[in-house]
Design a protein around this motif. Structure first.
Motif, PDB file in Angstrom:
ATOM      1  N   PHE A 137       0.852  -1.184   0.000  1.00  7.73           N
ATOM      2  CA  PHE A 137       0.000   0.000   0.000  1.00  7.73           C
ATOM      3  C   PHE A 137       0.886   1.231   0.000  1.00  7.73           C
ATOM      4  O   PHE A 137       1.999   1.198   0.508  1.00  7.73           O
ATOM      5  CB  PHE A 137      -0.855   0.063   1.277  1.00  7.73           C
ATOM      6  N   ILE A 138       0.353   2.335  -0.522  1.00 12.41           N
ATOM      7  CA  ILE A 138       1.043   3.619  -0.449  1.00 12.41           C
ATOM      8  C   ILE A 138       0.066   4.626   0.142  1.00 12.41           C
ATOM      9  O   ILE A 138      -1.078   4.727  -0.310  1.00 12.41           O
ATOM     10  CB  ILE A 138       1.526   4.089  -1.828  1.00 12.41           C
ATOM     11  N   ARG A 139       0.513   5.347   1.152  1.00 13.32           N
ATOM     12  CA  ARG A 139      -0.313   6.361   1.803  1.00 13.32           C
ATOM     13  C   ARG A 139       0.417   7.700   1.781  1.00 13.32           C
ATOM     14  O   ARG A 139       1.637   7.749   1.877  1.00 13.32           O
ATOM     15  CB  ARG A 139      -0.575   5.993   3.261  1.00 13.32           C
ATOM     16  N   VAL A 140      -0.350   8.768   1.673  1.00 15.48           N
ATOM     17  CA  VAL A 140       0.172  10.114   1.885  1.00 15.48           C
ATOM     18  C   VAL A 140      -0.551  10.618   3.119  1.00 15.48           C
ATOM     19  O   VAL A 140      -1.780  10.716   3.126  1.00 15.48           O
ATOM     20  CB  VAL A 140      -0.080  11.037   0.678  1.00 15.48           C
ATOM     21  N   ASP A 141       0.225  10.896   4.160  1.00 14.34           N
ATOM     22  CA  ASP A 141      -0.316  11.167   5.488  1.00 14.34           C
ATOM     23  C   ASP A 141      -1.215   9.980   5.845  1.00 14.34           C
ATOM     24  O   ASP A 141      -0.712   8.876   5.921  1.00 14.34           O
ATOM     25  CB  ASP A 141      -0.991  12.533   5.551  1.00 14.34           C
ATOM     26  N   ASP A 142      -2.506  10.154   6.016  1.00 13.62           N
ATOM     27  CA  ASP A 142      -3.354   9.011   6.376  1.00 13.62           C
ATOM     28  C   ASP A 142      -4.225   8.527   5.223  1.00 13.62           C
ATOM     29  O   ASP A 142      -5.049   7.631   5.399  1.00 13.62           O
ATOM     30  CB  ASP A 142      -4.240   9.374   7.577  1.00 13.62           C
ATOM     31  N   ASP A 143      -4.062   9.115   4.043  1.00 14.36           N
ATOM     32  CA  ASP A 143      -4.907   8.766   2.898  1.00 14.36           C
ATOM     33  C   ASP A 143      -4.197   7.797   1.962  1.00 14.36           C
ATOM     34  O   ASP A 143      -3.027   7.993   1.622  1.00 14.36           O
ATOM     35  CB  ASP A 143      -5.277  10.028   2.109  1.00 14.36           C
ATOM     36  N   LEU A 144      -4.923   6.763   1.518  1.00 11.97           N
ATOM     37  CA  LEU A 144      -4.371   5.838   0.533  1.00 11.97           C
ATOM     38  C   LEU A 144      -4.211   6.549  -0.806  1.00 11.97           C
ATOM     39  O   LEU A 144      -5.071   7.332  -1.210  1.00 11.97           O
ATOM     40  CB  LEU A 144      -5.297   4.637   0.334  1.00 11.97           C
ATOM     41  N   VAL A 145      -3.116   6.276  -1.493  1.00 11.51           N
ATOM     42  CA  VAL A 145      -2.933   6.741  -2.868  1.00 11.51           C
ATOM     43  C   VAL A 145      -3.716   5.766  -3.740  1.00 11.51           C
ATOM     44  O   VAL A 145      -3.557   4.552  -3.616  1.00 11.51           O
ATOM     45  CB  VAL A 145      -1.438   6.749  -3.251  1.00 11.51           C
ATOM     46  N   THR A 146      -4.568   6.277  -4.614  1.00  6.92           N
ATOM     47  CA  THR A 146      -5.474   5.399  -5.363  1.00  6.92           C
ATOM     48  C   THR A 146      -5.253   5.429  -6.873  1.00  6.92           C
ATOM     49  O   THR A 146      -6.086   4.936  -7.625  1.00  6.92           O
ATOM     50  CB  THR A 146      -6.937   5.767  -5.062  1.00  6.92           C
ATOM     51  N   GLU A 147      -4.150   6.011  -7.323  1.00  8.23           N
ATOM     52  CA  GLU A 147      -3.821   5.975  -8.742  1.00  8.23           C
ATOM     53  C   GLU A 147      -2.338   6.243  -8.915  1.00  8.23           C
ATOM     54  O   GLU A 147      -1.678   6.760  -8.026  1.00  8.23           O
ATOM     55  CB  GLU A 147      -4.626   7.005  -9.530  1.00  8.23           C
ATOM     56  N   GLY A 148      -1.835   5.860 -10.068  1.00  9.66           N
ATOM     57  CA  GLY A 148      -0.440   6.114 -10.386  1.00  9.66           C
ATOM     58  C   GLY A 148       0.357   4.834 -10.527  1.00  9.66           C
ATOM     59  O   GLY A 148      -0.200   3.743 -10.688  1.00  9.66           O
ATOM     60  N   TYR A 149       1.673   4.997 -10.466  1.00  8.78           N
ATOM     61  CA  TYR A 149       2.595   3.889 -10.678  1.00  8.78           C
ATOM     62  C   TYR A 149       3.726   3.968  -9.664  1.00  8.78           C
ATOM     63  O   TYR A 149       4.094   5.045  -9.219  1.00  8.78           O
ATOM     64  CB  TYR A 149       3.197   3.947 -12.085  1.00  8.78           C
ATOM     65  N   ILE A 150       4.279   2.819  -9.344  1.00  6.02           N
ATOM     66  CA  ILE A 150       5.475   2.742  -8.512  1.00  6.02           C
ATOM     67  C   ILE A 150       6.531   1.989  -9.315  1.00  6.02           C
ATOM     68  O   ILE A 150       6.220   1.003  -9.987  1.00  6.02           O
ATOM     69  CB  ILE A 150       5.199   2.049  -7.156  1.00  6.02           C
ATOM     70  N   VAL A 151       7.758   2.486  -9.263  1.00  7.24           N
ATOM     71  CA  VAL A 151       8.881   1.831  -9.930  1.00  7.24           C
ATOM     72  C   VAL A 151      10.001   1.691  -8.912  1.00  7.24           C
ATOM     73  O   VAL A 151      10.368   2.660  -8.252  1.00  7.24           O
ATOM     74  CB  VAL A 151       9.378   2.646 -11.146  1.00  7.24           C
ATOM     75  N   LEU A 152      10.528   0.475  -8.763  1.00  2.94           N
ATOM     76  CA  LEU A 152      11.686   0.249  -7.906  1.00  2.94           C
ATOM     77  C   LEU A 152      12.918   0.136  -8.790  1.00  2.94           C
ATOM     78  O   LEU A 152      12.982  -0.720  -9.671  1.00  2.94           O
ATOM     79  CB  LEU A 152      11.541  -1.038  -7.088  1.00  2.94           C
ATOM     80  N   THR A 153      13.883   1.013  -8.540  1.00  2.00           N
ATOM     81  CA  THR A 153      15.134   1.013  -9.292  1.00  2.00           C
ATOM     82  C   THR A 153      16.233   0.469  -8.390  1.00  2.00           C
ATOM     83  O   THR A 153      16.415   0.973  -7.282  1.00  2.00           O
ATOM     84  CB  THR A 153      15.492   2.445  -9.733  1.00  2.00           C
ATOM     85  N   PRO A 154      16.957  -0.558  -8.837  1.00  2.00           N
ATOM     86  CA  PRO A 154      18.021  -1.122  -8.004  1.00  2.00           C
ATOM     87  C   PRO A 154      19.078  -0.085  -7.627  1.00  2.00           C
ATOM     88  O   PRO A 154      19.433   0.775  -8.425  1.00  2.00           O
ATOM     89  CB  PRO A 154      18.629  -2.205  -8.893  1.00  2.00           C
ATOM     90  N   VAL A 155      19.564  -0.167  -6.392  1.00  9.50           N
ATOM     91  CA  VAL A 155      20.608   0.724  -5.894  1.00  9.50           C
ATOM     92  C   VAL A 155      21.962   0.166  -6.321  1.00  9.50           C
ATOM     93  O   VAL A 155      22.243  -1.010  -6.087  1.00  9.50           O
ATOM     94  CB  VAL A 155      20.542   0.827  -4.348  1.00  9.50           C
ATOM     95  N   PRO A 156      22.816   0.992  -6.951  1.00  6.38           N
ATOM     96  CA  PRO A 156      24.155   0.513  -7.316  1.00  6.38           C
ATOM     97  C   PRO A 156      24.898  -0.010  -6.090  1.00  6.38           C
ATOM     98  O   PRO A 156      24.839   0.577  -5.019  1.00  6.38           O
ATOM     99  CB  PRO A 156      24.837   1.762  -7.880  1.00  6.38           C
ATOM    100  N   GLY A 157      25.550  -1.138  -6.268  1.00 11.60           N
ATOM    101  CA  GLY A 157      26.299  -1.741  -5.171  1.00 11.60           C
ATOM    102  C   GLY A 157      25.495  -2.740  -4.365  1.00 11.60           C
ATOM    103  O   GLY A 157      26.030  -3.439  -3.525  1.00 11.60           O
TER     104      GLY A 157
END
Length: 152
Positions: A39-59
């Motif tokens: 889940f993704i929240r901003v303050d106490d509200d759920l984010v209900t649209e958009g995208y999440i991308v995880l980019t690997p950390v070098p090392g």
């Protein structure tokens, strides 16, 4: 006799070429991924649209120089996401990642959400561990993000 050696040279050259360049073909190049959702929240509200991308950390173990793949997922109307690296819902590489949040059009670099989903421009670092990963990501209008990780 000279023709025999010439044919042998051609045969072994083709065999070596095939072994070197085709031996790594197929799906063996894919690194192992593990399930990641949350889940993704901003303050106490759920984010209900958009995208999440995880980019690997070098090392890290998920370093893009070793893996070449980020994971991404759609944030659904009920505030959940499930990440994909190679096939729908397969997850992410094990290791440290930086999370990036986007408005509904991830193809447009100008759509990066910095104020609502990425307050203060602070990076959100997640560590994907072996097993099933569940993240509850709390972003705050004022203050550092918090990440609660559960799973097995």
């Amino acid at each position: 006799m000279e023709m025999y050696f010439k044919n042998q040279l051609i045969f072994w050259s083709i065999s070596c070429f095939s072994f070197i360049f085709c031996g790594g073909c197929g799906e063996d190049y894919q690194k192992t991924v593990v399930p990641v959702s949350g889940f993704i929240r901003v303050d106490d509200d759920l984010v209900t649209e958009g995208y999440i991308v995880l980019t690997p950390v070098p090392g890290s173990d998920a370093n893009p120089l070793n893996s070449g793949k980020s994971a991404s997922g759609t944030i659904t109307s009920n505030g959940t996401f499930e990440l994909t690296t190679y096939e729908k819902g397969d997850g992410a590489l094990v290791g440290k990642h930086i999370a990036h949040f986007y408005k509904p059009d991830p193809e447009d670099d100008e759509q990066v959400v910095k104020e609502k989903y990425y307050p203060g421009g602070q990076e959100v670092e997640l560590e994907v561990i072996d097993g099933n990963n569940q993240f509850d990501i709390h972003l705050h209008a004022d203050g550092a993000p918090e990440v609660v990780q559960t799973g097995s």
